[in-house]
Design a protein around this motif. Sequence first.
Motif, mmCIF file in Angstrom:
data_model
loop_
_atom_site.group_PDB
_atom_site.id
_atom_site.type_symbol
_atom_site.label_atom_id
_atom_site.label_comp_id
_atom_site.label_asym_id
_atom_site.label_seq_id
_atom_site.Cartn_x
_atom_site.Cartn_y
_atom_site.Cartn_z
ATOM 1 N N LYS A 1 13.830 25.726 -4.569
ATOM 2 C CA LYS A 1 13.703 24.437 -4.984
ATOM 3 C C LYS A 1 14.705 23.709 -6.068
ATOM 4 O O LYS A 1 14.941 22.656 -6.204
ATOM 5 C CB LYS A 1 12.185 24.094 -5.696
ATOM 6 C CG LYS A 1 11.190 24.121 -4.788
ATOM 7 C CD LYS A 1 9.722 24.124 -5.230
ATOM 8 C CE LYS A 1 8.715 24.176 -4.526
ATOM 9 N NZ LYS A 1 7.266 24.142 -4.882
ATOM 10 N N LEU A 2 15.577 24.653 -6.613
ATOM 11 C CA LEU A 2 16.509 24.391 -7.615
ATOM 12 C C LEU A 2 17.762 24.204 -6.909
ATOM 13 O O LEU A 2 18.883 23.810 -7.253
ATOM 14 C CB LEU A 2 16.856 25.602 -8.523
ATOM 15 C CG LEU A 2 15.561 25.694 -9.454
ATOM 16 C CD1 LEU A 2 15.802 26.875 -10.606
ATOM 17 C CD2 LEU A 2 15.496 24.318 -10.500
ATOM 18 N N ARG B 1 23.536 29.168 -15.211
ATOM 19 C CA ARG B 1 23.556 27.861 -15.979
ATOM 20 C C ARG B 1 22.406 26.815 -15.471
ATOM 21 O O ARG B 1 21.851 26.273 -16.008
ATOM 22 C CB ARG B 1 25.005 27.353 -16.240
ATOM 23 C CG ARG B 1 24.747 26.403 -17.192
ATOM 24 C CD ARG B 1 26.405 26.189 -17.635
ATOM 25 N NE ARG B 1 26.495 24.876 -18.404
ATOM 26 C CZ ARG B 1 26.289 24.528 -19.553
ATOM 27 N NH1 ARG B 1 25.738 25.522 -20.229
ATOM 28 N NH2 ARG B 1 26.348 23.536 -20.145
ATOM 29 N N THR B 2 22.644 26.643 -14.171
ATOM 30 C CA THR B 2 21.742 25.631 -13.355
ATOM 31 C C THR B 2 20.396 26.181 -13.703
ATOM 32 O O THR B 2 19.550 25.164 -13.836
ATOM 33 C CB THR B 2 22.219 25.527 -11.912
ATOM 34 O OG1 THR B 2 23.724 25.229 -12.064
ATOM 35 C CG2 THR B 2 21.529 24.816 -11.131
ATOM 36 N N ILE B 3 20.179 27.525 -13.315
ATOM 37 C CA ILE B 3 18.773 27.894 -13.307
ATOM 38 C C ILE B 3 18.052 27.628 -14.871
ATOM 39 O O ILE B 3 17.117 27.100 -15.119
ATOM 40 C CB ILE B 3 18.672 29.520 -13.269
ATOM 41 C CG1 ILE B 3 18.838 29.448 -11.655
ATOM 42 C CG2 ILE B 3 17.159 29.850 -13.367
ATOM 43 C CD1 ILE B 3 19.201 31.034 -11.143
ATOM 44 N N CYS C 1 10.945 29.209 -5.928
ATOM 45 C CA CYS C 1 11.496 28.446 -7.219
ATOM 46 C C CYS C 1 12.853 28.122 -7.062
ATOM 47 O O CYS C 1 13.516 27.092 -7.432
ATOM 48 C CB CYS C 1 10.827 28.939 -8.496
ATOM 49 S SG CYS C 1 9.146 29.021 -9.029
ATOM 50 N N TYR D 1 17.660 31.890 -21.144
ATOM 51 C CA TYR D 1 18.778 32.084 -20.756
ATOM 52 C C TYR D 1 19.490 33.085 -21.745
ATOM 53 O O TYR D 1 19.478 33.028 -22.830
ATOM 54 C CB TYR D 1 19.631 30.803 -20.727
ATOM 55 C CG TYR D 1 21.215 31.088 -20.244
ATOM 56 C CD1 TYR D 1 21.463 31.929 -19.051
ATOM 57 C CD2 TYR D 1 22.368 30.297 -20.767
ATOM 58 C CE1 TYR D 1 22.817 32.071 -18.837
ATOM 59 C CE2 TYR D 1 23.708 30.512 -20.305
ATOM 60 C CZ TYR D 1 23.640 31.451 -19.376
ATOM 61 O OH TYR D 1 25.135 31.383 -18.823
ATOM 62 N N LEU E 1 19.143 25.427 -17.080
ATOM 63 C CA LEU E 1 19.045 23.968 -17.497
ATOM 64 C C LEU E 1 17.973 23.214 -16.506
ATOM 65 O O LEU E 1 17.321 22.378 -17.067
ATOM 66 C CB LEU E 1 20.480 23.159 -17.241
ATOM 67 C CG LEU E 1 21.452 23.598 -18.030
ATOM 68 C CD1 LEU E 1 22.863 23.065 -17.806
ATOM 69 C CD2 LEU E 1 21.094 23.326 -19.579
ATOM 70 N N GLU E 2 17.660 23.654 -15.278
ATOM 71 C CA GLU E 2 16.888 22.846 -14.529
ATOM 72 C C GLU E 2 15.500 23.612 -14.212
ATOM 73 O O GLU E 2 14.474 22.953 -13.857
ATOM 74 C CB GLU E 2 17.510 22.650 -13.184
ATOM 75 C CG GLU E 2 18.612 21.821 -13.276
ATOM 76 C CD GLU E 2 19.342 21.642 -12.211
ATOM 77 O OE1 GLU E 2 19.004 21.730 -11.047
ATOM 78 O OE2 GLU E 2 20.582 21.156 -12.098
ATOM 79 N N GLY E 3 15.363 24.988 -14.431
ATOM 80 C CA GLY E 3 14.294 25.771 -14.357
ATOM 81 C C GLY E 3 13.306 25.421 -15.312
ATOM 82 O O GLY E 3 13.458 24.885 -16.351
ATOM 83 N N ILE E 4 12.135 26.284 -14.848
ATOM 84 C CA ILE E 4 10.723 25.953 -15.773
ATOM 85 C C ILE E 4 10.569 27.258 -16.237
ATOM 86 O O ILE E 4 10.553 28.358 -15.576
ATOM 87 C CB ILE E 4 9.572 25.377 -14.883
ATOM 88 C CG1 ILE E 4 9.980 24.142 -14.502
ATOM 89 C CG2 ILE E 4 8.603 25.308 -15.977
ATOM 90 C CD1 ILE E 4 8.873 23.347 -13.546
#
Length: 187
Positions: A90-91, A29-31, A87, A40, A33-36
């Motif tokens: 960095k998250l 979920r974090t990946i 990547c 999901y 919401l915050e990833g580029i």
Amino acid sequence: MDSGNDEALDIIITNVVATFRTRCHLNLRTIALEGINVIYKPEDGKVLMKLRKPKITASIWSSGKIICTGATSEDQAKVGARRLARCLQKLGFKVRFSAFKVVNVLAVCSMPFAIHLIDFTKNNRPIASYEPELHPAVTYRIKHLRATCQIFSTGSLTITAVQENAVKRRTQNCHFRNNVGKNTKNS
């Protein structure tokens, strides 16, 4: 085929599949919401992340296992895997790049002639099989190289192997080229 008439085959590697582990649990979920460049897929329990350079797509599971597809060389697959790990770092994940392994290499090439599949299969019976009702190509398996060739009547080959050099050795193998050359269609 005369060895003087041998010409180099143009082998094009179209896909390299590699896996690696991050050695940490990943919150999908974090990946997402915050990833580029992330898709999901909660129903599959994974996240797809795409990189532009090298152009690869990664399937990421919460266990930390990642599968990368789309690279056109083993080196490109490793660079892409390392960029994915960076990547994720960095998250905020404590990612350690480990257990990198190339699991599949897919290549294509074209013979300069057509192939009569029935005769080819008869001459190479233990390692070649042809079921025209199921698939339009002969399946030619090479156990010692762990490679499989799909041979089409047009002379096109699709080679699947575990390593890039196995693909190149398979298509450049004189014995193989001589067997294919003996079974060409007479135009």
